[in-house]
Scaffold this motif. Sequence first.
Motif, PDB file in Angstrom:
ATOM      1  N   HIS A  92       2.137  -5.019  -9.932  1.00  0.00           N
ATOM      2  CA  HIS A  92       1.226  -5.407  -8.858  1.00  0.00           C
ATOM      3  C   HIS A  92       1.811  -5.059  -7.493  1.00  0.00           C
ATOM      4  CE1 HIS A  92      -1.591  -7.824  -6.554  1.00  0.00           C
ATOM      5  NE2 HIS A  92      -0.565  -8.489  -6.025  1.00  0.00           N
ATOM      6  N   VAL A  93       3.082  -5.409  -7.291  1.00  0.00           N
ATOM      7  CA  VAL A  93       3.744  -5.122  -6.016  1.00  0.00           C
ATOM      8  C   VAL A  93       3.848  -3.614  -5.807  1.00  0.00           C
ATOM      9  CG1 VAL A  93       5.961  -5.292  -4.795  1.00  0.00           C
ATOM     10  CG2 VAL A  93       4.980  -7.295  -5.904  1.00  0.00           C
ATOM     11  N   ALA A  94       4.162  -2.867  -6.852  1.00  0.00           N
ATOM     12  CA  ALA A  94       4.289  -1.409  -6.728  1.00  0.00           C
ATOM     13  C   ALA A  94       2.953  -0.785  -6.341  1.00  0.00           C
ATOM     14  CB  ALA A  94       4.792  -0.810  -8.039  1.00  0.00           C
ATOM     15  N   ARG A  95       1.860  -1.255  -6.947  1.00  0.00           N
ATOM     16  CA  ARG A  95       0.543  -0.691  -6.602  1.00  0.00           C
ATOM     17  C   ARG A  95       0.171  -1.017  -5.164  1.00  0.00           C
ATOM     18  NH1 ARG A  95      -0.061  -2.060 -11.904  1.00  0.00           N
ATOM     19  NH2 ARG A  95      -0.885  -4.128 -11.474  1.00  0.00           N
ATOM     20  N   ARG A  96       0.456  -2.239  -4.728  1.00  0.00           N
ATOM     21  CA  ARG A  96       0.177  -2.593  -3.333  1.00  0.00           C
ATOM     22  C   ARG A  96       1.016  -1.751  -2.388  1.00  0.00           C
ATOM     23  NH1 ARG A  96       0.535  -8.795  -2.283  1.00  0.00           N
ATOM     24  NH2 ARG A  96       0.232  -8.002  -0.200  1.00  0.00           N
ATOM     25  N   TYR A  97       2.282  -1.507  -2.750  1.00  0.00           N
ATOM     26  CA  TYR A  97       3.166  -0.727  -1.900  1.00  0.00           C
ATOM     27  C   TYR A  97       2.681   0.723  -1.809  1.00  0.00           C
ATOM     28  CZ  TYR A  97       7.484   1.096   0.101  1.00  0.00           C
ATOM     29  OH  TYR A  97       8.400   1.694   0.908  1.00  0.00           O
ATOM     30  N   VAL A  98       2.162   1.265  -2.929  1.00  0.00           N
ATOM     31  CA  VAL A  98       1.632   2.634  -2.915  1.00  0.00           C
ATOM     32  C   VAL A  98       0.441   2.716  -1.965  1.00  0.00           C
ATOM     33  CG1 VAL A  98       0.408   4.345  -4.322  1.00  0.00           C
ATOM     34  CG2 VAL A  98       2.494   3.286  -5.183  1.00  0.00           C
ATOM     35  N   VAL A  99      -0.405   1.704  -1.958  1.00  0.00           N
ATOM     36  CA  VAL A  99      -1.561   1.687  -1.053  1.00  0.00           C
ATOM     37  C   VAL A  99      -1.071   1.666   0.396  1.00  0.00           C
ATOM     38  CG1 VAL A  99      -3.518   0.286  -0.273  1.00  0.00           C
ATOM     39  CG2 VAL A  99      -3.117   0.608  -2.716  1.00  0.00           C
ATOM     40  N   VAL A 100      -0.053   0.862   0.701  1.00  0.00           N
ATOM     41  CA  VAL A 100       0.503   0.798   2.052  1.00  0.00           C
ATOM     42  C   VAL A 100       1.067   2.154   2.446  1.00  0.00           C
ATOM     43  CG1 VAL A 100       2.363  -0.230   3.442  1.00  0.00           C
ATOM     44  CG2 VAL A 100       0.955  -1.682   1.973  1.00  0.00           C
ATOM     45  N   LEU A 101       1.780   2.811   1.529  1.00  0.00           N
ATOM     46  CA  LEU A 101       2.336   4.133   1.826  1.00  0.00           C
ATOM     47  C   LEU A 101       1.236   5.154   2.098  1.00  0.00           C
ATOM     48  CD1 LEU A 101       5.304   4.418  -0.717  1.00  0.00           C
ATOM     49  CD2 LEU A 101       5.413   3.984   1.744  1.00  0.00           C
ATOM     50  N   HIS A 102       0.163   5.096   1.312  1.00  0.00           N
ATOM     51  CA  HIS A 102      -0.957   6.028   1.538  1.00  0.00           C
ATOM     52  C   HIS A 102      -1.594   5.789   2.908  1.00  0.00           C
ATOM     53  CE1 HIS A 102      -1.297   8.250  -2.210  1.00  0.00           C
ATOM     54  NE2 HIS A 102      -1.054   7.133  -2.883  1.00  0.00           N
ATOM     55  N   LEU A 103      -1.771   4.538   3.268  1.00  0.00           N
ATOM     56  CA  LEU A 103      -2.351   4.239   4.575  1.00  0.00           C
ATOM     57  C   LEU A 103      -1.420   4.706   5.698  1.00  0.00           C
ATOM     58  CD1 LEU A 103      -3.808   0.649   3.994  1.00  0.00           C
ATOM     59  CD2 LEU A 103      -5.072   2.797   4.239  1.00  0.00           C
ATOM     60  N   ALA A 104      -0.115   4.491   5.520  1.00  0.00           N
ATOM     61  CA  ALA A 104       0.843   4.942   6.531  1.00  0.00           C
ATOM     62  C   ALA A 104       0.827   6.463   6.636  1.00  0.00           C
ATOM     63  CB  ALA A 104       2.247   4.450   6.188  1.00  0.00           C
ATOM     64  N   ALA A 105       0.747   7.158   5.530  1.00  0.00           N
ATOM     65  CA  ALA A 105       0.699   8.617   5.536  1.00  0.00           C
ATOM     66  C   ALA A 105      -0.576   9.093   6.240  1.00  0.00           C
ATOM     67  CB  ALA A 105       0.768   9.165   4.110  1.00  0.00           C
ATOM     68  N   ALA A 106      -1.689   8.420   5.982  1.00  0.00           N
ATOM     69  CA  ALA A 106      -2.964   8.802   6.622  1.00  0.00           C
ATOM     70  C   ALA A 106      -2.863   8.602   8.141  1.00  0.00           C
ATOM     71  CB  ALA A 106      -4.112   7.986   6.059  1.00  0.00           C
ATOM     72  N   ARG A 107      -2.220   7.539   8.598  1.00  0.00           N
ATOM     73  CA  ARG A 107      -2.064   7.300  10.027  1.00  0.00           C
ATOM     74  C   ARG A 107      -1.178   8.373  10.659  1.00  0.00           C
ATOM     75  NH1 ARG A 107      -0.542   1.284   9.456  1.00  0.00           N
ATOM     76  NH2 ARG A 107      -2.532   0.478   8.773  1.00  0.00           N
ATOM     77  N   ILE A 108      -0.077   8.699   9.971  1.00  0.00           N
ATOM     78  CA  ILE A 108       0.814   9.723  10.514  1.00  0.00           C
ATOM     79  C   ILE A 108       0.099  11.051  10.586  1.00  0.00           C
ATOM     80  CG2 ILE A 108       2.914  11.042   9.991  1.00  0.00           C
ATOM     81  CD1 ILE A 108       4.079   8.441   8.825  1.00  0.00           C
ATOM     82  N   GLN A 109      -0.678  11.385   9.570  1.00  0.00           N
ATOM     83  CA  GLN A 109      -1.407  12.643   9.588  1.00  0.00           C
ATOM     84  C   GLN A 109      -2.469  12.622  10.669  1.00  0.00           C
ATOM     85  OE1 GLN A 109      -2.855  13.021   5.585  1.00  0.00           O
ATOM     86  NE2 GLN A 109      -0.852  13.668   4.765  1.00  0.00           N
ATOM     87  N   GLY A 110      -3.059  11.417  10.910  1.00  0.00           N
ATOM     88  CA  GLY A 110      -4.071  11.308  11.957  1.00  0.00           C
ATOM     89  C   GLY A 110      -3.475  11.491  13.336  1.00  0.00           C
ATOM     90  N   LEU A 111      -2.233  11.065  13.538  1.00  0.00           N
ATOM     91  CA  LEU A 111      -1.581  11.253  14.820  1.00  0.00           C
ATOM     92  C   LEU A 111      -1.292  12.730  15.078  1.00  0.00           C
ATOM     93  CD1 LEU A 111       1.034   8.310  14.851  1.00  0.00           C
ATOM     94  CD2 LEU A 111      -1.056   8.494  16.182  1.00  0.00           C
ATOM     95  N   GLY A 112      -1.009  13.442  14.024  1.00  0.00           N
ATOM     96  CA  GLY A 112      -0.675  14.857  14.176  1.00  0.00           C
ATOM     97  C   GLY A 112      -1.913  15.708  14.427  1.00  0.00           C
ATOM     98  N   GLN A 113      -3.075  15.224  14.172  1.00  0.00           N
ATOM     99  CA  GLN A 113      -4.278  16.047  14.347  1.00  0.00           C
ATOM    100  C   GLN A 113      -4.844  15.949  15.713  1.00  0.00           C
ATOM    101  OE1 GLN A 113      -6.933  14.950  11.173  1.00  0.00           O
ATOM    102  NE2 GLN A 113      -5.703  15.991   9.651  1.00  0.00           N
TER     103      GLN A 113
END
Length: 113
Positions: A92-113
């Motif tokens: 459960h914790v690993a799946r939640r952490y993966v979701v957080v990582l995906h959201l963080a990656a999306a934000r970083i990619q959004g800053l670069g665009q």
Amino acid sequence: TPSTMDLGSTAYLLTLKGSLVSVLSYSETSELYSTLMNKLEKAVPEEDREDFAALVIQRSWRRVSRVRKARAQRDQQKADCANKLQATYRGHVARRYVVVLHLAAARIQGLGQ
């Protein structure tokens, strides 16, 4: 019935000589058991009492062994249950952490665009 046996008969007690195991079926705390033990001590020869004592010890050891085995099985079940709960929570914790990582990656990619 066991409670109506004629305990005064030595002949009856000597018939128990070949099947002393039948005495073991009574609870050690019962009055009948203690009465039978007293009668047997008087009526049965020493070597047969030694055999009977061995049977009593074996019965006690089997009971102790059975209790220990049951306790070990309960402990193993508790450990298995705890392991299953821990694995479920880690997943459960690993799946939640993966979701957080995906959201963080999306934000970083959004800053670069």
